[in-house]
Design a protein around this motif. Sequence first.
Motif, PDB file in Angstrom:
ATOM      1  N   GLY A 137      27.542  33.981  42.938  1.00 39.43           N
ATOM      2  CA  GLY A 137      26.376  34.833  42.783  1.00 39.43           C
ATOM      3  C   GLY A 137      26.554  36.264  43.266  1.00 39.43           C
ATOM      4  O   GLY A 137      25.617  37.057  43.215  1.00 39.43           O
ATOM      5  N   ILE A 138      27.736  36.614  43.730  1.00 38.46           N
ATOM      6  CA  ILE A 138      28.007  37.960  44.239  1.00 38.46           C
ATOM      7  C   ILE A 138      28.801  38.747  43.201  1.00 38.46           C
ATOM      8  O   ILE A 138      29.797  38.255  42.662  1.00 38.46           O
ATOM      9  CB  ILE A 138      28.790  37.903  45.573  1.00 38.46           C
ATOM     10  N   LYS A 139      28.362  39.964  42.916  1.00 41.09           N
ATOM     11  CA  LYS A 139      29.041  40.838  41.959  1.00 41.09           C
ATOM     12  C   LYS A 139      30.339  41.358  42.581  1.00 41.09           C
ATOM     13  O   LYS A 139      30.340  41.908  43.690  1.00 41.09           O
ATOM     14  CB  LYS A 139      28.126  42.004  41.588  1.00 41.09           C
ATOM     15  N   ILE A 140      31.454  41.187  41.852  1.00 37.15           N
ATOM     16  CA  ILE A 140      32.772  41.594  42.337  1.00 37.15           C
ATOM     17  C   ILE A 140      33.350  42.665  41.417  1.00 37.15           C
ATOM     18  O   ILE A 140      33.425  42.482  40.206  1.00 37.15           O
ATOM     19  CB  ILE A 140      33.747  40.388  42.404  1.00 37.15           C
ATOM     20  N   TYR A 141      33.764  43.774  42.013  1.00 37.58           N
ATOM     21  CA  TYR A 141      34.361  44.911  41.311  1.00 37.58           C
ATOM     22  C   TYR A 141      35.878  44.882  41.477  1.00 37.58           C
ATOM     23  O   TYR A 141      36.404  44.292  42.423  1.00 37.58           O
ATOM     24  CB  TYR A 141      33.855  46.233  41.907  1.00 37.58           C
ATOM     25  N   ASP A 142      36.547  45.606  40.567  1.00 40.27           N
ATOM     26  CA  ASP A 142      37.997  45.846  40.701  1.00 40.27           C
ATOM     27  C   ASP A 142      38.711  44.559  41.127  1.00 40.27           C
ATOM     28  O   ASP A 142      39.273  44.457  42.205  1.00 40.27           O
ATOM     29  CB  ASP A 142      38.258  46.963  41.711  1.00 40.27           C
ATOM     30  N   TYR A 143      38.700  43.577  40.251  1.00 36.83           N
ATOM     31  CA  TYR A 143      39.157  42.245  40.639  1.00 36.83           C
ATOM     32  C   TYR A 143      40.355  41.772  39.823  1.00 36.83           C
ATOM     33  O   TYR A 143      40.694  42.313  38.769  1.00 36.83           O
ATOM     34  CB  TYR A 143      38.014  41.237  40.503  1.00 36.83           C
ATOM     35  N   SER A 144      40.981  40.749  40.335  1.00 38.11           N
ATOM     36  CA  SER A 144      42.035  40.022  39.637  1.00 38.11           C
ATOM     37  C   SER A 144      41.900  38.558  40.035  1.00 38.11           C
ATOM     38  O   SER A 144      41.197  38.235  40.996  1.00 38.11           O
ATOM     39  CB  SER A 144      43.416  40.565  40.014  1.00 38.11           C
ATOM     40  N   LYS A 145      42.553  37.688  39.289  1.00 34.58           N
ATOM     41  CA  LYS A 145      42.512  36.264  39.606  1.00 34.58           C
ATOM     42  C   LYS A 145      43.930  35.726  39.520  1.00 34.58           C
ATOM     43  O   LYS A 145      44.599  35.890  38.500  1.00 34.58           O
ATOM     44  CB  LYS A 145      41.603  35.516  38.625  1.00 34.58           C
ATOM     45  N   PHE A 146      44.379  35.127  40.629  1.00 32.87           N
ATOM     46  CA  PHE A 146      45.708  34.530  40.632  1.00 32.87           C
ATOM     47  C   PHE A 146      45.814  33.469  41.721  1.00 32.87           C
ATOM     48  O   PHE A 146      44.997  33.421  42.642  1.00 32.87           O
ATOM     49  CB  PHE A 146      46.807  35.583  40.797  1.00 32.87           C
ATOM     50  N   ALA A 147      46.809  32.630  41.569  1.00 31.36           N
ATOM     51  CA  ALA A 147      47.091  31.580  42.544  1.00 31.36           C
ATOM     52  C   ALA A 147      48.346  31.953  43.330  1.00 31.36           C
ATOM     53  O   ALA A 147      49.210  32.684  42.825  1.00 31.36           O
ATOM     54  CB  ALA A 147      47.312  30.250  41.834  1.00 31.36           C
ATOM     55  N   ILE A 148      48.420  31.433  44.544  1.00 33.45           N
ATOM     56  CA  ILE A 148      49.595  31.635  45.395  1.00 33.45           C
ATOM     57  C   ILE A 148      50.099  30.262  45.810  1.00 33.45           C
ATOM     58  O   ILE A 148      49.347  29.453  46.362  1.00 33.45           O
ATOM     59  CB  ILE A 148      49.264  32.437  46.662  1.00 33.45           C
ATOM     60  N   LYS A 149      51.379  30.023  45.548  1.00 39.46           N
ATOM     61  CA  LYS A 149      51.993  28.748  45.909  1.00 39.46           C
ATOM     62  C   LYS A 149      53.085  29.005  46.944  1.00 39.46           C
ATOM     63  O   LYS A 149      53.953  29.862  46.740  1.00 39.46           O
ATOM     64  CB  LYS A 149      52.597  28.087  44.676  1.00 39.46           C
ATOM     65  N   LEU A 150      53.038  28.269  48.040  1.00 39.13           N
ATOM     66  CA  LEU A 150      54.048  28.350  49.089  1.00 39.13           C
ATOM     67  C   LEU A 150      54.875  27.076  49.048  1.00 39.13           C
ATOM     68  O   LEU A 150      54.314  25.973  48.977  1.00 39.13           O
ATOM     69  CB  LEU A 150      53.394  28.474  50.463  1.00 39.13           C
ATOM     70  N   THR A 151      56.207  27.228  49.105  1.00 38.83           N
ATOM     71  CA  THR A 151      57.097  26.070  49.120  1.00 38.83           C
ATOM     72  C   THR A 151      58.071  26.209  50.279  1.00 38.83           C
ATOM     73  O   THR A 151      58.693  27.259  50.452  1.00 38.83           O
ATOM     74  CB  THR A 151      57.882  25.955  47.794  1.00 38.83           C
ATOM     75  N   ASN A 152      58.201  25.144  51.068  1.00 38.62           N
ATOM     76  CA  ASN A 152      59.129  25.132  52.192  1.00 38.62           C
ATOM     77  C   ASN A 152      60.503  24.682  51.710  1.00 38.62           C
ATOM     78  O   ASN A 152      60.703  23.518  51.391  1.00 38.62           O
ATOM     79  CB  ASN A 152      58.612  24.188  53.291  1.00 38.62           C
ATOM     80  N   GLY A 153      61.460  25.619  51.675  1.00 37.78           N
ATOM     81  CA  GLY A 153      62.826  25.313  51.265  1.00 37.78           C
ATOM     82  C   GLY A 153      63.762  25.059  52.438  1.00 37.78           C
ATOM     83  O   GLY A 153      64.969  24.909  52.257  1.00 37.78           O
ATOM     84  N   PHE A 189      36.424  43.274  45.249  1.00 42.50           N
ATOM     85  CA  PHE A 189      35.650  44.037  46.209  1.00 42.50           C
ATOM     86  C   PHE A 189      34.163  43.890  45.912  1.00 42.50           C
ATOM     87  O   PHE A 189      33.774  43.789  44.759  1.00 42.50           O
ATOM     88  CB  PHE A 189      36.042  45.520  46.140  1.00 42.50           C
ATOM     89  N   THR A 190      33.344  43.932  46.958  1.00 40.61           N
ATOM     90  CA  THR A 190      31.891  43.842  46.773  1.00 40.61           C
ATOM     91  C   THR A 190      31.291  45.211  46.465  1.00 40.61           C
ATOM     92  O   THR A 190      30.110  45.299  46.143  1.00 40.61           O
ATOM     93  CB  THR A 190      31.207  43.250  48.021  1.00 40.61           C
ATOM     94  N   THR A 191      32.084  46.266  46.536  1.00 39.50           N
ATOM     95  CA  THR A 191      31.671  47.610  46.124  1.00 39.50           C
ATOM     96  C   THR A 191      32.744  48.178  45.202  1.00 39.50           C
ATOM     97  O   THR A 191      33.916  47.814  45.309  1.00 39.50           O
ATOM     98  CB  THR A 191      31.482  48.566  47.328  1.00 39.50           C
ATOM     99  N   ASP A 192      32.326  49.060  44.312  1.00 38.40           N
ATOM    100  CA  ASP A 192      33.276  49.692  43.394  1.00 38.40           C
ATOM    101  C   ASP A 192      34.201  50.613  44.189  1.00 38.40           C
ATOM    102  O   ASP A 192      33.754  51.343  45.066  1.00 38.40           O
ATOM    103  CB  ASP A 192      32.508  50.487  42.338  1.00 38.40           C
TER     104      ASP A 192
END
Length: 154
Positions: A49-65, A117-120
């Motif tokens: 319900g919150i307006k988001i500016y200047d955004y992207s969507k991605f996942a981050i995966k961490l693997t222990n080698g 961001f919650t502001t532009d």
Amino acid sequence: MKKIKFMLSVLILLIFQQQSTANAGSKLKVAFNPKSPVYHVKKTTKVDGIKIYDYSKFAIKLTNGYRKSLHMKSVIFKSLGNKQTSGLGDIVNKWPWKNSRTLARGKSISFEKVWGFTTDTPNDKMTSQFIFTYTLGKSTKEYTVIKDLVLTPK
């Protein structure tokens, strides 16, 4: 005086070489999905319900080698814009850890999020920077890996 300058130069060189070697030799694998996320500058989205500016969507995966368990101490997130910089601070608890922030050898953990961001902002270019600090096994020695993700403006 020349010897002191020379020794200082050598010391600085060794410090930077050690830092880059630590990152290059790390067996903490960090993967982003998608590899080059879109940075939406001209449109907004809603999250909870919150307006988001200047955004992207991605996942981050961490693997222990590593051959030992990896304990994540912190993950500092920074938004490095071309006109303004900000950050969320420590986001280590965004990953769905079970009881502790530990990854057994060979194991992975990931999460996906809308980053914005919650502001532009005045930025039209953005890099997301993640600073991972962790220990291995029972050691208290800390390791740091820095990963930058350059977002593709749209």
